[in-house]
Design a protein around this motif. Sequence first.
Motif, PDB file in Angstrom:
ATOM      1  N   PRO A  21       0.925  -1.197  -0.041  1.00  0.00           N
ATOM      2  CA  PRO A  21      -0.067  -0.073   0.169  1.00  0.00           C
ATOM      3  C   PRO A  21       0.791   1.391  -0.160  1.00  0.00           C
ATOM      4  CG  PRO A  21      -0.682  -1.428   1.872  1.00  0.00           C
ATOM      5  CD  PRO A  21       0.450  -2.194   0.930  1.00  0.00           C
ATOM      6  N   ILE A  22       1.805   1.443   0.769  1.00  0.00           N
ATOM      7  CA  ILE A  22       2.706   2.533   0.787  1.00  0.00           C
ATOM      8  C   ILE A  22       3.480   2.896  -0.447  1.00  0.00           C
ATOM      9  CG2 ILE A  22       4.943   3.569   1.945  1.00  0.00           C
ATOM     10  CD1 ILE A  22       2.612   3.345   3.809  1.00  0.00           C
ATOM     11  N   GLY A  23       3.868   1.794  -1.578  1.00  0.00           N
ATOM     12  CA  GLY A  23       4.405   2.108  -2.703  1.00  0.00           C
ATOM     13  C   GLY A  23       3.664   2.058  -3.656  1.00  0.00           C
ATOM     14  N   ILE A  24       2.191   1.896  -3.422  1.00  0.00           N
ATOM     15  CA  ILE A  24       1.165   2.010  -4.408  1.00  0.00           C
ATOM     16  C   ILE A  24       0.637   3.514  -4.278  1.00  0.00           C
ATOM     17  CG2 ILE A  24      -1.434   1.664  -4.969  1.00  0.00           C
ATOM     18  CD1 ILE A  24      -0.845  -1.329  -3.978  1.00  0.00           C
ATOM     19  N   LYS A 223      -6.494   5.883   5.136  1.00  0.00           N
ATOM     20  CA  LYS A 223      -7.944   6.181   4.633  1.00  0.00           C
ATOM     21  C   LYS A 223      -8.153   5.388   3.451  1.00  0.00           C
ATOM     22  CE  LYS A 223      -7.694   8.927   7.736  1.00  0.00           C
ATOM     23  NZ  LYS A 223      -7.985   8.064   9.331  1.00  0.00           N
ATOM     24  N   LEU A 224      -7.303   5.511   2.331  1.00  0.00           N
ATOM     25  CA  LEU A 224      -7.660   4.910   0.899  1.00  0.00           C
ATOM     26  C   LEU A 224      -8.042   3.343   1.174  1.00  0.00           C
ATOM     27  CD1 LEU A 224      -5.316   7.285  -1.081  1.00  0.00           C
ATOM     28  CD2 LEU A 224      -7.650   7.332  -1.215  1.00  0.00           C
ATOM     29  N   PHE A 225      -7.117   2.587   1.863  1.00  0.00           N
ATOM     30  CA  PHE A 225      -7.455   1.331   1.815  1.00  0.00           C
ATOM     31  C   PHE A 225      -8.111   0.914   2.897  1.00  0.00           C
ATOM     32  CE2 PHE A 225      -3.438   1.915  -0.604  1.00  0.00           C
ATOM     33  CZ  PHE A 225      -3.679   1.200  -1.548  1.00  0.00           C
ATOM     34  N   SER A 226      -8.578   1.808   3.664  1.00  0.00           N
ATOM     35  CA  SER A 226      -9.272   1.317   5.298  1.00  0.00           C
ATOM     36  C   SER A 226      -8.399   0.558   5.859  1.00  0.00           C
ATOM     37  CB  SER A 226     -10.511   0.703   4.762  1.00  0.00           C
ATOM     38  OG  SER A 226     -11.476   1.517   3.922  1.00  0.00           O
ATOM     39  N   GLN A 243      -3.397  -8.777  -0.373  1.00  0.00           N
ATOM     40  CA  GLN A 243      -4.574  -8.121  -0.720  1.00  0.00           C
ATOM     41  C   GLN A 243      -4.503  -6.922  -1.626  1.00  0.00           C
ATOM     42  OE1 GLN A 243      -7.549  -7.420   2.256  1.00  0.00           O
ATOM     43  NE2 GLN A 243      -7.277  -8.910   3.582  1.00  0.00           N
ATOM     44  N   PHE A 244      -3.152  -6.682  -1.839  1.00  0.00           N
ATOM     45  CA  PHE A 244      -2.849  -5.497  -2.509  1.00  0.00           C
ATOM     46  C   PHE A 244      -1.805  -5.661  -3.819  1.00  0.00           C
ATOM     47  CE2 PHE A 244      -2.780  -4.862   2.134  1.00  0.00           C
ATOM     48  CZ  PHE A 244      -3.759  -3.767   1.979  1.00  0.00           C
ATOM     49  N   LYS A 245      -2.356  -5.007  -4.856  1.00  0.00           N
ATOM     50  CA  LYS A 245      -1.641  -5.078  -6.402  1.00  0.00           C
ATOM     51  C   LYS A 245      -1.368  -3.778  -6.882  1.00  0.00           C
ATOM     52  CE  LYS A 245      -1.715  -9.382  -7.681  1.00  0.00           C
ATOM     53  NZ  LYS A 245      -2.312  -9.863  -6.698  1.00  0.00           N
ATOM     54  N   GLY A 247      -0.969  -0.537  -8.494  1.00  0.00           N
ATOM     55  CA  GLY A 247      -1.749   0.476  -9.248  1.00  0.00           C
ATOM     56  C   GLY A 247      -3.164   0.342  -8.936  1.00  0.00           C
ATOM     57  N   GLN A 248      -3.405  -0.306  -7.933  1.00  0.00           N
ATOM     58  CA  GLN A 248      -4.782  -0.439  -7.430  1.00  0.00           C
ATOM     59  C   GLN A 248      -5.205  -0.055  -5.874  1.00  0.00           C
ATOM     60  OE1 GLN A 248      -6.409  -4.629  -7.661  1.00  0.00           O
ATOM     61  NE2 GLN A 248      -5.825  -4.687  -9.904  1.00  0.00           N
ATOM     62  N   ILE A 249      -6.086   0.747  -5.788  1.00  0.00           N
ATOM     63  CA  ILE A 249      -6.493   0.993  -4.555  1.00  0.00           C
ATOM     64  C   ILE A 249      -8.052   0.485  -4.281  1.00  0.00           C
ATOM     65  CG2 ILE A 249      -7.428   2.935  -2.990  1.00  0.00           C
ATOM     66  CD1 ILE A 249      -5.346   4.682  -4.428  1.00  0.00           C
ATOM     67  N   ASN A 250      -7.781  -0.694  -3.210  1.00  0.00           N
ATOM     68  CA  ASN A 250      -8.900  -1.288  -2.918  1.00  0.00           C
ATOM     69  C   ASN A 250      -9.316  -1.351  -1.267  1.00  0.00           C
ATOM     70  OD1 ASN A 250      -6.643  -3.057  -3.536  1.00  0.00           O
ATOM     71  ND2 ASN A 250      -7.623  -4.238  -2.119  1.00  0.00           N
ATOM     72  N   THR A 251     -10.481  -1.971  -0.794  1.00  0.00           N
ATOM     73  CA  THR A 251     -10.558  -1.856   0.609  1.00  0.00           C
ATOM     74  C   THR A 251     -10.145  -3.139   1.014  1.00  0.00           C
ATOM     75  OG1 THR A 251     -12.792  -0.468   0.215  1.00  0.00           O
ATOM     76  CG2 THR A 251     -12.406  -1.691   2.344  1.00  0.00           C
ATOM     77  N   PHE A 252      -9.290  -2.819   2.013  1.00  0.00           N
ATOM     78  CA  PHE A 252      -8.792  -3.977   2.947  1.00  0.00           C
ATOM     79  C   PHE A 252      -9.792  -4.881   3.618  1.00  0.00           C
ATOM     80  CE2 PHE A 252      -6.640  -4.967   7.078  1.00  0.00           C
ATOM     81  CZ  PHE A 252      -6.039  -6.228   6.605  1.00  0.00           C
TER      82      PHE A 252
END
Length: 347
Positions: A21-24, A223-226, A243-245, A247-252
Amino acid sequence: MIPASIQEKIGLNLFKNSNHPIGIIKEKIYQSFPNFYRNETLPVLVNLDQNFNSLRIPDSHPSRKTSDTFYQDGETVLRTHMTAHLTDLIKAGRSNYLICGDVYRKDAIDRTHYPIFHQMDGFAFSTDPELDLRESLSVLIKNLFGHQVKFRFLEDKVRNDIYFPFTINSCEVEVEILDAEGNNTWVEILGGGTVHPEIMEACGFKNRKGWAFGLGLERLAMKLFSIPDIRLFWSTDERFLSQFKAGQINTFTPYSKYPPCYKDLSFWLPENFEENELNLIIRENGQDLIEEVKLIDKFVHPKTQKISHCYRINYRGTSKTLLNSEIDQIQNLIRQDLTNKLQIELR
Ligand code: FA5
Ligand code: MG
């Protein structure tokens, strides 16, 4: 002087993992400033000129205290903000930049504070820095949160608690988000302003102006990934990482947490008591198994006037349920260490 629990995290570079998430978030920010010079490899150890003096941070400022900042020696600290590199980069003739890295502060322990976090600082020369900063940040926030986002600039002209010694026309940006209870609240995500004219002059650019900002990547990512707990960013658990890929911001989706266990610690305060020092010693012994340390009771002895504090330590495993014997062992180490290092009197 720099504790082992901190040393072992230097160089892990979470922000260089494009599936983290930090890299995204870092990549998302880069997209809003396409032609800026970038640097992610500036050294974490800086001198007092870089971190404080060149930025007009006064000698008396609390952030200089050994209870707030990790000193390697009398001259060298782990940077407390990415702004430590501002004067070097301006002097080197950079007309704009984005720099990303890990910063270090002795701090409280809770779900939103961790002694290492990540910042992105931005800078650019400009003939109208106040306007240009506002425009650049508006673009950035819409790219991150979507065009419907509600955000506001808080200005030092209106709010006298917004102040950085290295900027004039200082501002903070707040974004409206839904909190855990489903209410709308405003959260601060960054600070910025026009680089102080004295700093521009000291860097050899007397007649030029520039804007600068600094933002916290964890705050944005939570905030962005909850993501509910800042410690999760350091997790090596596949249930988190998978859970993270890029380029994608999705809810954790939280996975079941391991049960908590509370232990209380009561003691008489020594004369010069610093809560940050206490937190650091607890953190050092408890590693990431301690979720929170909270002051739950204060007491003044009616005869001796001695002050007693009681802290509740909340233990919780991040990858397994902790055994009572494991917790007792850590609690004993903490008690010994506190007695040796802080001259406290345990009750
Ligand atoms: C600074 O560090 C300034 N260097 C920012 C700046 C740069 C201002 C350039 C003007 C010009 P501050 O201490 O408020 O300011 O931190 C900046 C951001 O880092 C905050 O808005 C927040 O998002 C994040 N941050 C601060 N403390 C923590 C913490 N303990 N844990 C996580 N994020 C934090
Ligand atoms: Mg602030």
